[in-house]
Write an enzyme that holds these catalytic residues in place. Sequence first.
Site, PDB file in Angstrom:
ATOM      1  N   LYS A  79       0.847  -1.216   0.000  1.00 23.10           N
ATOM      2  CA  LYS A  79       0.000   0.000   0.000  1.00 23.10           C
ATOM      3  C   LYS A  79       0.870   1.249   0.000  1.00 23.10           C
ATOM      4  O   LYS A  79       1.927   1.288   0.636  1.00 23.10           O
ATOM      5  CB  LYS A  79      -0.893  -0.043   1.244  1.00 23.10           C
ATOM      6  N   SER A 154      -9.830   1.605   3.129  1.00 23.12           N
ATOM      7  CA  SER A 154      -9.001   2.416   2.274  1.00 23.12           C
ATOM      8  C   SER A 154      -7.957   1.612   1.502  1.00 23.12           C
ATOM      9  O   SER A 154      -7.336   2.161   0.583  1.00 23.12           O
ATOM     10  CB  SER A 154      -8.272   3.469   3.106  1.00 23.12           C
ATOM     11  N   SER A 178      -9.977  -0.869   7.265  1.00 24.50           N
ATOM     12  CA  SER A 178      -9.436  -0.682   5.921  1.00 24.50           C
ATOM     13  C   SER A 178      -8.737  -1.856   5.273  1.00 24.50           C
ATOM     14  O   SER A 178      -8.340  -1.755   4.116  1.00 24.50           O
ATOM     15  CB  SER A 178      -8.483   0.525   5.913  1.00 24.50           C
TER      16      SER A 178
END
Lengths: 482, 94
Positions: A79, A154, A178
Site C-alpha cells: 500500500k 481504504s 481498511s
Amino acid sequence: MNIDPTTLTIRAAGEALRNKEYSAVELTEAVLVHAKKENVTINAYAEFFDDALEQAKHADELLKNGKGTPLTGIPLGIKDNMLMKGKLATSGSKILEGHRGVYDSTVVAKLKEAGAVIIGRTNMDEFAMGSSSETCAYGPVKNPIDPTRVPGGSSGGSAAAVAMGGALGTLGSDTGGSIRQPASLTGIVGLKPTYGAVSRYGLMAMASSLDQIGPFAKTVDDAEILFHAIEGFDQMDSTSVPNEHPLRTKGALKEKLTIGVPESFIAMDGIDEDVRANFRATLEALKKEGHTIKQIELPSLPYALSVYYVLMPAEVSSNLARFDGIRYGLSVEAEKLIDVYMKTRGEGFGKEVRRRILLGTYVLSAGYYDAYYNKAVAVRRTITRELEEAFKGVDVIATPTSPVPAFKLGEKTDDPLQMYLADIFTVPANIASIPGISVPSGTVVRDGANLPVGIQFMAARFNEEALFAAGKSVEKTRDDIV
Amino acid sequence: MLQRNDVEHLGLLARIALSEEEKDEFTSELDSVLSYVSEISKVTTDADAVPLVGELRNVMREDDALNPGGEFTEEILKNAPATEDGYVKVKQIF
C-alpha cells in the site's frame, strides 16, 4: 509451465519454486504481465517498480543457495502509505506528490529479507481515509468482480491487486476496517493483527492508537504465511509488543471453537438482508462442522463507531499537522509563512481529509475536549473491557464484515455519514486493540452480479491463531453455504 | 449546533484554507457527524478512566548518537521544496 495468477496461492507458488517448476523470474514476469493488463481497468497499482525482475533474480539466487523462505520469489504489492527507500510514497494524496521514502518500513525490510519480490505500490483512499478507495488523488480503484463498483477502502488497491490476480499477496493498513472491509467486498482474506503485533515503523500514521499493517491473500493459509513474516517486536516502534511479553503467550487451541454472536448488534437496521442471511447460513455451516455458536451480549459495541469518529479524527488532526509544505511534498507559494501552510494544506488535501482534520480539531479544542475526546477515551475503555470479558467465554466473536456488499462508484460519496456507517462491524477491533479477520463466505446477487460477502472473526489480543482456525473452517465449508 | 464561524475558526487552527462554499458545506456535514457521535454521552463510564492502549513500559534508550552526523542529510533534503547549504529553507517567521 502454466502460471495462473488468478488462482495461484503463495503456498503453491512456493512449492513450485522449490521444485524448480519455474523460476522466480518467470513467476514475476507472469504476474506482472497479468497485473499490468488488469490495471488498465482496475487501477489497483499506482506504480509498477522497474526493479521487480532484479529482485526476482536475487530471489532465484537465494533459492539456488538453499536460503529460500516461504516468501522467496513471491510477487507482492505494498500500500502506498508504507515507505520504501528511494521509492515514491504518496499515501494517495497530492500533498505528497513526488515524495520518496528515505528508509524502508520494517515490514518491507522483513519481506525483502525473506526474498519476496515487491512489484509495486497500490492505490488507496487519501491518507487511508475512506471505505471505497474513491478519494485516491491518483484515480479511484475499481472492484475486479464488478468494475462499476468499489473494491472498498481504504486499502482498495491492495485488495483489488490480489483479487485481480495482480499479486499473490499484498500488505494494507487497517485503522477502522481498511483491510477487512475491502477483503470482504472483493472476495479475499484480510487480516488486521493485534495492535502492537506488527511494527508501524515506516507506515505513515493516520491514527496512532488504531493503525495496524496486515496482509491480503487468497487463502487464510497464505495470510498466515504473510502475517508470520511481518510480525514481531521492533525497536523502532515503541508500541510494538516485546516477543517475550506475557500477553503473547496463548494456551493450546481447541479443535472445535466456541463462536460468540452478538445477536442484537447483528439484528439492527441498516444491514443488507442478503448479507444477514449469508452470515446466518455461514454460522449454520460452522455448527455442522462441530463448532459451538453462543449468543452473547455486547451492549456497548454499537457505540464503537461514534468513539472511532471522535478518537480517529483527533489523532489524524495531530498526525497530519506535519504536512505543511516545508519539509516534503507540495508547497504552494505565498507571501507569508502562514499562507504557505493554509494554501498548501487547503489545496494539497482532498475534501475527506480536510473534513476529518477539522472534526478532530473541534473535538480536541478547548470547551469541547471533555465532552468529546475524554468521553470517547472512557467509552473506549468500556468497550475494550466488555470484549475482554466476552473472550473468557468464547474463542472468537463473529459478525458480517460489511453491512453491505460492494456498492456502486459514487453511490455513497455525497453523504459522509453514510460512508462512515460501512465501518460499523470493523471498528470495534481497532478500538479494543484486538485482531480481526475477514474470510470470504459466499456471494449475494445484486443487479445480476454475484458480489462477494465476508464473515468477520475477532479474537482476544495475540490470539490470531483462533482467527486462522475459524477462517480455515469457513473455507472448508464454503461450498455448503447457501 | 456548529456554526459557520466555528468552521472558519477551525480552519485557522488547522491551518487549512477553505473556500466560502466549503465553509458552508463543512458546517452542515460536520454538524451531522457531531450529532451522531454525541451519542457517546449516553454511555455510563468511570469518572477516572485511564486511557488503556498499548503496554506501559520504559522505552527510552541511552542518549548515544545512532549514526554519524550528516549521514542521511542529502537523502532527506531531496524531498524538501527549498533548501540552502544543507538547511531546509523557510519564509521569515513573524
